[in-house]
Design an enzyme around this catalytic site. Structure first.
Site, short mmCIF file in Angstrom:
data_model
loop_
_atom_site.label_atom_id
_atom_site.label_comp_id
_atom_site.label_asym_id
_atom_site.label_seq_id
_atom_site.Cartn_x
_atom_site.Cartn_y
_atom_site.Cartn_z
N TRP A 159 40.26 42.61 72.62
CA TRP A 159 39.66 42.61 71.28
C TRP A 159 38.14 42.59 71.37
O TRP A 159 37.45 43.30 70.64
CB TRP A 159 40.18 41.46 70.41
CG TRP A 159 41.62 41.69 70.07
CD1 TRP A 159 42.70 40.97 70.52
CD2 TRP A 159 42.16 42.74 69.25
NE1 TRP A 159 43.87 41.51 70.02
CE2 TRP A 159 43.57 42.59 69.25
CE3 TRP A 159 41.60 43.79 68.54
CZ2 TRP A 159 44.42 43.46 68.54
CZ3 TRP A 159 42.44 44.66 67.84
CH2 TRP A 159 43.82 44.48 67.84
N ASP A 231 34.70 36.34 66.77
CA ASP A 231 35.96 36.79 66.19
C ASP A 231 36.95 35.65 66.41
O ASP A 231 37.34 35.37 67.54
CB ASP A 231 36.40 38.07 66.92
CG ASP A 231 37.79 38.55 66.47
OD1 ASP A 231 38.42 37.88 65.64
OD2 ASP A 231 38.23 39.60 66.98
N LYS A 255 47.32 35.48 61.12
CA LYS A 255 47.88 34.69 62.21
C LYS A 255 48.09 33.25 61.76
O LYS A 255 49.19 32.74 61.78
CB LYS A 255 46.98 34.74 63.45
CG LYS A 255 47.05 36.09 64.16
CD LYS A 255 45.74 36.76 64.13
CE LYS A 255 45.65 38.13 64.74
NZ LYS A 255 46.75 38.86 65.25
N1 PMP Z 1 40.66 40.45 66.75
C1 PMP Z 1 41.69 39.74 67.25
C2 PMP Z 1 41.39 38.55 68.11
C3 PMP Z 1 43.00 40.09 66.93
O1 PMP Z 1 44.02 39.37 67.41
C4 PMP Z 1 43.23 41.19 66.09
C5 PMP Z 1 44.62 41.59 65.63
N2 PMP Z 1 45.65 41.26 66.40
C6 PMP Z 1 42.14 41.91 65.62
C7 PMP Z 1 40.87 41.51 65.97
C8 PMP Z 1 42.33 43.09 64.72
O2 PMP Z 1 42.70 42.63 63.48
P1 PMP Z 1 43.14 43.56 62.27
O3 PMP Z 1 44.43 44.18 62.67
O4 PMP Z 1 43.27 42.58 61.15
O5 PMP Z 1 42.06 44.56 62.06
#
Ligand code: PMP
Length: 420
Positions: A159, A231, A255
């Site tokens: 991520w 994040d 989450k």
């Molecule tokens: N950052 C992290 C740490 C994630 O776990 C996720 C989704 N699993 C995201 C960003 C992306 O999130 P979204 O699908 O809401 O755009």
């Protein structure tokens, strides 16, 4: 809620008493049959709020998905009881004007509860946005820097890597450390980091959902005018966090705090108002801050659900209590893995293992499909690791009851006894 709808064949058995719906069925237990032994673990709600609702949890599975993920049972039941007619308004939250006083009271309470949970100071704005955390990968550089500005990214998983790649379109980011060559198993020591003294911000992913690497403390940017950006999508509200260490925190809701469709941004107010000229209006944090997240139609129902979760977290005693529960759950799962004599293995360095996402592999990887099949038979689902890493992953967010983790651990021991 109309009595008729509750009397539908699959509807829970409810009785209305003084505006409170009381479930008449007793808290159930989920029997768990394996070939070696039979065990039965109570699957009651984790929250204190048992006066108003009792569980119908025999109908539910333990959902170990990484997100969208399991939500607190009593929150779902409360939402169900308010779905049709919210607080006597004669309509569902889904049908309300986002500018009416009812929805305003919902969003204001959600914000106030989140502020108390995380102790968010007045000089920070709280925004309820759309587009997921992925949109913030672009919005963060667009709002915090000019096109040529340098920024630092500390990459401890995929991520963080995605955030870095998106930022390349809008500024001049540099990866100051990446765990990729080691397959993302650790956080580096902060002492040796080559932080850019001019970086406008330092970006981290506080909990890497796929690899299960979680920061336990935070680096400080070298630039005295730079800020730390995190994040926190997958560990938001799982423990107390000192917000003042950050210029900006963002988190997708799906989450720990609600359904997908809501992304929360907490940003220091003095950082607002300098968005790049080309920034789409929907990505300009100042526009949203000036309009209390009501510039356009926000994800109303999702915000309402987040509000119910925040209320529930406060009732549980706040994030100190929530963290204790999360430590206990993660502790018993990691212990089971570490004590399995290599049958199960978690590759992440112990000091930074995530309390939320527990990745593990099976020594006999050929048993993976059977592990998942057998677990599913026992009503434990979504244990498959992310497609990019394989193996297993148990996501044990706030709303996963201790009983769910205990049941998983008992199942894992039993599976090992059968296959070692
Ligand atoms: N950052 C992290 C740490 C994630 O776990 C996720 C989704 N699993 C995201 C960003 C992306 O999130 P979204 O699908 O809401 O755009």
């Amino acid at each position: 809620m109309a009595a008729t709808s509750l009397n539908a064949p699959n509807a829970p058995l409810l009785q209305k008493t003084h505006q409170t719906h009381v479930f008449l069925k007793p808290i159930s237990t989920i029997p768990c049959q394996t070939s070696a032994k039979r065990f039965s673990i109570s699957c009651s709600p984790t929250t204190q709020d048992r006066l108003s609702v009792q569980s119908q949890s025999q109908d539910r599975v333990f959902n170990f998905a990484a997100g969208p993920a399991t939500l607190p049972e009593n929150v779902l039941l409360k939402a169900q009881s308010e779905l049709y007619n919210w607080h006597g308004s004669g309509m569902s939250v889904m049908e309300m004007s986002h500018r009416g006083k009812d929805f305003r009271s919902i969003i204001e309470k959600a914000e106030a509860d989140l502020r108390s949970l995380l102790n968010i100071p007045e000089n920070y704005a709280v925004l309820f946005l759309q587009g997921g955390a992925t949109t913030q990968f672009a919005a963060v550089p667009l709002n915090l820097c000019a096109p040529g500005d340098s920024v630092d990214y500390l990459v401890t998983g995929s991520w963080g890597d995605k955030a870095f790649k998106e930022a390349k379109k809008y500024c001049n980011p540099k990866v100051i450390w990446s765990g990729k060559s080691e397959n993302y198993v650790r956080v580096p020591s902060f002492d040796g980091l080559e932080l850019n003294p001019n970086a406008k911000y330092l970006h981290i992913c506080a909990n890497e959902t796929i690899y299960g690497v979680e920061f336990k403390d935070y680096p400080v940017p070298r630039n005295p005018n730079g800020v730390l950006v995190a994040d926190m999508s997958s560990n938001f509200c799982s423990k107390p966090v000192d917000v003042t260490k950050f210029g900006l925190i963002y988190a997708g809701a799906q989450k720990n705090v609600g359904p997908s469709g809501v992304c929360i941004v907490i940003v220091r107010k003095d950082l607002l108002g300098n968005a790049q000229e080309s920034t789409p209006v929907m990505l300009d944090y100042k526009i949203h801050a000036d309009n209390n997240s009501l510039y356009n139609t926000p994800p109303c129902y999702g915000i309402y659900m987040c509000g119910l979760v925040f209320e529930d977290l406060l009732k549980q005693g706040g994030l100190e209590e929530v963290e204790k529960k999360n430590q206990k759950k993660a502790g018993i799962l990691y212990n089971a893995i570490d004590e399995s004599k290599g049958f199960y293995r978690c590759p992440v360095e112990k000091s930074v293992r995530s309390l939320m996402n527990v990745p593990f592999t099976l020594e006999k990887s050929e048993l993976g499909a059977e592990f998942l099949k057998e677990a599913e038979k026992e009503k434990m689902v979504q244990l498959k690791g992310h497609r990019s890493v394989g193996g297993m992953r148990a996501s044990i967010y706030n709303a996963m009851p201790l009983a769910g983790v205990e049941k998983l651990v008992a199942f894992m021991k039993d599976f090992q006894a059968k296959h070692a």
